[in-house]
Scaffold this motif. Structure first.
Motif, PDB file in Angstrom:
ATOM      1  N   VAL A   1      12.481  29.229 -34.591  1.00 37.80           N
ATOM      2  CA  VAL A   1      12.978  27.921 -34.153  1.00 37.80           C
ATOM      3  C   VAL A   1      12.990  26.985 -35.354  1.00 37.80           C
ATOM      4  O   VAL A   1      11.977  26.840 -36.037  1.00 37.80           O
ATOM      5  CB  VAL A   1      12.063  27.326 -33.049  1.00 37.80           C
ATOM      6  CG1 VAL A   1      12.618  26.002 -32.538  1.00 37.80           C
ATOM      7  CG2 VAL A   1      11.877  28.318 -31.906  1.00 37.80           C
TER       8      VAL A   1
ATOM      9  N   LYS B   1      13.352  14.373 -29.612  1.00 39.70           N
ATOM     10  CA  LYS B   1      12.672  14.507 -30.911  1.00 39.70           C
ATOM     11  C   LYS B   1      11.178  14.212 -30.802  1.00 39.70           C
ATOM     12  O   LYS B   1      10.518  13.961 -31.804  1.00 39.70           O
ATOM     13  CB  LYS B   1      13.291  13.503 -31.897  1.00 39.70           C
ATOM     14  CG  LYS B   1      14.768  13.701 -32.139  1.00 39.70           C
ATOM     15  CD  LYS B   1      15.280  12.587 -33.041  1.00 39.70           C
ATOM     16  CE  LYS B   1      16.781  12.624 -33.131  1.00 39.70           C
ATOM     17  NZ  LYS B   1      17.351  11.329 -33.481  1.00 39.70           N
TER      18      LYS B   1
ATOM     19  N   ALA C   1      13.192  21.312 -35.040  1.00 37.98           N
ATOM     20  CA  ALA C   1      12.489  20.488 -34.042  1.00 37.98           C
ATOM     21  C   ALA C   1      12.041  19.183 -34.692  1.00 37.98           C
ATOM     22  O   ALA C   1      11.544  19.181 -35.825  1.00 37.98           O
ATOM     23  CB  ALA C   1      11.293  21.245 -33.492  1.00 37.98           C
TER      24      ALA C   1
ATOM     25  N   ALA D   1       7.744  23.975 -30.678  1.00 42.35           N
ATOM     26  CA  ALA D   1       8.453  24.810 -31.667  1.00 42.35           C
ATOM     27  C   ALA D   1       7.451  25.531 -32.560  1.00 42.35           C
ATOM     28  O   ALA D   1       7.596  26.729 -32.836  1.00 42.35           O
ATOM     29  CB  ALA D   1       9.392  23.942 -32.506  1.00 42.35           C
TER      30      ALA D   1
ATOM     31  N   VAL E   1      19.152  16.715 -28.921  1.00 44.51           N
ATOM     32  CA  VAL E   1      17.873  17.094 -28.303  1.00 44.51           C
ATOM     33  C   VAL E   1      16.842  15.974 -28.410  1.00 44.51           C
ATOM     34  O   VAL E   1      16.985  15.051 -29.215  1.00 44.51           O
ATOM     35  CB  VAL E   1      17.259  18.340 -28.987  1.00 44.51           C
ATOM     36  CG1 VAL E   1      18.060  19.582 -28.696  1.00 44.51           C
ATOM     37  CG2 VAL E   1      17.096  18.115 -30.482  1.00 44.51           C
TER      38      VAL E   1
ATOM     39  N   MET F   1      14.898  25.721 -25.141  1.00 43.94           N
ATOM     40  CA  MET F   1      14.269  26.340 -26.332  1.00 43.94           C
ATOM     41  C   MET F   1      13.523  27.617 -25.953  1.00 43.94           C
ATOM     42  O   MET F   1      13.582  28.625 -26.648  1.00 43.94           O
ATOM     43  CB  MET F   1      13.204  25.384 -26.906  1.00 43.94           C
ATOM     44  CG  MET F   1      13.670  24.405 -27.919  1.00 43.94           C
ATOM     45  SD  MET F   1      12.381  23.134 -28.138  1.00 43.94           S
ATOM     46  CE  MET F   1      11.246  23.960 -29.221  1.00 43.94           C
TER      47      MET F   1
ATOM     48  N   ILE G   1       7.813  18.213 -28.722  1.00 41.59           N
ATOM     49  CA  ILE G   1       8.859  19.226 -28.953  1.00 41.59           C
ATOM     50  C   ILE G   1       8.517  20.000 -30.227  1.00 41.59           C
ATOM     51  O   ILE G   1       8.653  21.226 -30.287  1.00 41.59           O
ATOM     52  CB  ILE G   1      10.245  18.532 -29.132  1.00 41.59           C
ATOM     53  CG1 ILE G   1      10.615  17.686 -27.914  1.00 41.59           C
ATOM     54  CG2 ILE G   1      11.326  19.541 -29.504  1.00 41.59           C
ATOM     55  CD1 ILE G   1      11.075  18.430 -26.711  1.00 41.59           C
ATOM     56  N   VAL G   2       8.052  19.266 -31.230  1.00 45.23           N
ATOM     57  CA  VAL G   2       7.680  19.909 -32.503  1.00 45.23           C
ATOM     58  C   VAL G   2       6.485  20.839 -32.265  1.00 45.23           C
ATOM     59  O   VAL G   2       6.443  21.960 -32.785  1.00 45.23           O
ATOM     60  CB  VAL G   2       7.348  18.830 -33.572  1.00 45.23           C
ATOM     61  CG1 VAL G   2       6.905  19.477 -34.874  1.00 45.23           C
ATOM     62  CG2 VAL G   2       8.553  17.913 -33.785  1.00 45.23           C
TER      63      VAL G   2
ATOM     64  N   ILE H   1      18.471  21.465 -32.708  1.00 40.67           N
ATOM     65  CA  ILE H   1      17.506  22.573 -32.825  1.00 40.67           C
ATOM     66  C   ILE H   1      18.285  23.886 -32.801  1.00 40.67           C
ATOM     67  O   ILE H   1      19.222  24.057 -31.999  1.00 40.67           O
ATOM     68  CB  ILE H   1      16.461  22.525 -31.685  1.00 40.67           C
ATOM     69  CG1 ILE H   1      15.610  21.261 -31.828  1.00 40.67           C
ATOM     70  CG2 ILE H   1      15.555  23.766 -31.704  1.00 40.67           C
ATOM     71  CD1 ILE H   1      14.540  21.099 -30.761  1.00 40.67           C
TER      72      ILE H   1
ATOM     73  N   THR I   1      15.275  20.075 -23.253  1.00 38.79           N
ATOM     74  CA  THR I   1      15.137  20.618 -24.617  1.00 38.79           C
ATOM     75  C   THR I   1      14.118  21.754 -24.604  1.00 38.79           C
ATOM     76  O   THR I   1      14.357  22.838 -25.155  1.00 38.79           O
ATOM     77  CB  THR I   1      14.684  19.502 -25.585  1.00 38.79           C
ATOM     78  OG1 THR I   1      15.631  18.429 -25.525  1.00 38.79           O
ATOM     79  CG2 THR I   1      14.592  20.004 -27.023  1.00 38.79           C
ATOM     80  N   GLU I   2      12.987  21.525 -23.941  1.00 37.98           N
ATOM     81  CA  GLU I   2      11.904  22.520 -23.938  1.00 37.98           C
ATOM     82  C   GLU I   2      12.302  23.783 -23.170  1.00 37.98           C
ATOM     83  O   GLU I   2      12.100  24.908 -23.650  1.00 37.98           O
ATOM     84  CB  GLU I   2      10.642  21.907 -23.322  1.00 37.98           C
ATOM     85  CG  GLU I   2      10.072  20.796 -24.190  1.00 37.98           C
ATOM     86  CD  GLU I   2       9.003  19.928 -23.516  1.00 37.98           C
ATOM     87  OE1 GLU I   2       8.315  19.205 -24.229  1.00 37.98           O
ATOM     88  OE2 GLU I   2       8.890  19.966 -22.264  1.00 37.98           O
TER      89      GLU I   2
END
Ligand code: UD1
Ligand code: PEP
Length: 435
Positions: free
Chosen positions: A207, A189, A210, A197, A187, A172, A193-194, A215, A168-169
């Motif tokens: 973005v 969560k 997230a 973002a 993705v 992104m 990850i947030v 995403i 995911t990272e």
């Protein structure tokens, strides 16, 4: 050899503060490579060996990295190199997170294949699948992944077979500078990850989503250096929460965020632990007797695999039979044998571990098999009879700052010694081959 020596029997009391999150700061330092203009200032950066390793990777790539106290300043505005050699990747698998930023920024990345590690085989096929969908040609050979944008890095719709944190990272970060919109489905969560973002958006990225299952990243032409403060480390916080509970103590873990720790809090409460939210953290009060529970590790918001071994320590002290099922990593039970050396009544059955508690734990010399095992064995030592000596502390140093000092400040009878150094007066170099 460096060892933590802990003598069981002390209740922990007081306040401890969580550092910035290792698993947030590593991708964020990688993401600083996306800024072709301006410096990035990161605050609440923990002084971990992994942070030094990723910084070395960045320096190798021609970025300027300066350390202050809990602060890192990165200038990645010069022309970048595009290779991450095996010497870095073998020290720390998260080095592969420079791939996405390098593809976004330069269109090229040559990164050593990470290979397996103590907790499983850990392939990166989902990262590569995402890059390929975005127009990247990927070749794997001679221990390297060679990735190169064919025409243009372009937005794509990507479905992950598993909500991989790293995939995911990485996707992104590449998508942040791609042409058009990337939609990643299924993705991860995780709170980290947030945080990534939020950092990408602070750099000028676009973005959205997230923290949810999808995403959406609108690529931009350029990203800029930004100021960002790393979120607190929920796994370090959780480790101290277990330390409080296992000793029947009363500890305020500052920086622990209820929303990030809900699955751990739920399970600890089922065990009879009292947990309350205070203004700047979570207070944990351990009961006289802990109850057995079953646990299954899952992607966030499920129970985190990175708390599995620490929770195993707590369940060893609980009354009755508990079962832990590990679904995220295929081989994350290496610590079970070490717990057995401490007289734990515990057995592995496939992907589960059955624990018959309470075990009358005895102090022993035990070796950390990975980072969280190092912490978990120390936690078991807090309630074992006599002295527990935990070795292979290079693993611990990847993820915990001053672990023994923080426990000592809470009242634990604990020290960290270098036995060779005590005998010879030399300071031992920490081994680098840890992955
Ligand atoms: C630096 C960092 O943030 N590390 C965390 C990150 O690791 P990491 O990002 O490596 O973990 P992933 O979420 O990618 O891996 C989870 C599972 O997916 C599998 N997989 C992953 C990618 C892929 O392309 N193919 C594939 O099969 C892995 O082998 C593993 O079984 O998330 C893990 C799961 O929460 C945590 O334990 C690690 O602490
Ligand atoms: C498994 C972990 O980290 P990494 O992915 O960096 O090996 C961890 O933090 O427990």
């Amino acid at each position: 050899m460096e060892k933590i020596i802990v003598r069981g029997g002390k209740r922990l009391n007081g306040t401890v503060k969580a550092e910035g999150a290792k698993n947030a700061v590593l991708p964020i330092i990688a993401a600083t490579l996306l800024a072709s203009d301006g410096k990035t200032v990161l605050n609440d950066v923990p002084a971990l060996s992994d942070v030094f390793t990723i910084s070395e990777v960045l320096r190798h790539l021609n970025a300027e990295v300066d350390f202050g106290t809990n602060r890192v300043v990165v200038d990645a505005s010069r022309e970048l190199k595009t290779d991450a050699p095996f010497e870095y990747v073998r020290k720390m698998r998260a080095s592969v997170l420079v791939m996405g930023p390098l593809l976004g920024r330069t269109g090229k990345a040559r990164v050593a294949l990470p290979g397996g590690c103590a907790i499983g085989s850990r392939p990166i096929d989902q990262h590569l699948k995402g890059f390929e969908a975005m127009g990247v040609k990927v070749k794997v050979g001679n221990g390297f992944i060679d990735a190169e944008v064919e025409d243009k890095l372009r937005g794509a719709k990507i479905y992950l077979d598993f909500p991989s944190v790293g995939a995911t990272e990485n996707i992104m970060m590449a998508a942040a500078l791609a042409e058009g919109t990337t939609i990643i489905e299924n993705v991860a969560k995780e709170p980290e990850i947030v945080d990534l973002a939020n950092f990408l958006n602070a750099m000028g990225g676009k973005v959205r989503g997230a923290g949810t299952g999808t995403i959406r990243i609108e690529g931009v032409k350029k990203l800029y250096g930004a100021n960002h403060t790393i979120i607190p480390d929920r796994i370090e916080a959780g480790t101290f929460m277990v330390a409080a509970a296992i000793t029947g103590g009363n500890v305020l873990v500052r920086g622990a965020v209820m929303e990030h720790l809900s699955s751990l809090v739920a399970k600890m409460e089922e065990m009879g632990v009292k947990i309350s939210e205070e203004e700047d953290g979570l207070r944990v009060i351990g009961p006289e007797k802990l109850k057995a529970v079953d646990i299954k590790t899952m992607p966030h918001p499920g129970f985190p695999t990175d708390m599995q071994s620490q929770m195993m320590s707590l369940l060893l002290a609980a009354q009755g039979t508990s079962m832990i099922t590990e679904t995220v990593f295929e081989n994350r039970f290496m610590h079970v044998e070490e717990f057995r050396r401490m007289n734990a009544d515990i057995k592995i059955e496939g992907r589960s571990v059955i624990i018959n508690g309470p075990s009358k734990l005895q102090g022993a010399e035990v070796a950390a098999t990975d980072l969280r095992a190092a912490a978990a064995l120390t936690l078991a030592g807090l309630v074992a009879d006599g002295y527990t000596r935990v070795t292979e502390l290079k693993h611990l140093d990847r993820g915990y700052v001053d672990f023994h000092n923080k426990l000592q400040a809470l009242g634990a009878d604990i020290e960290r010694v270098n036995e060779e150094a005590t005998e010879t007066g030399e300071v031992k170099q920490v081994s680098s081959d840890i992955s």
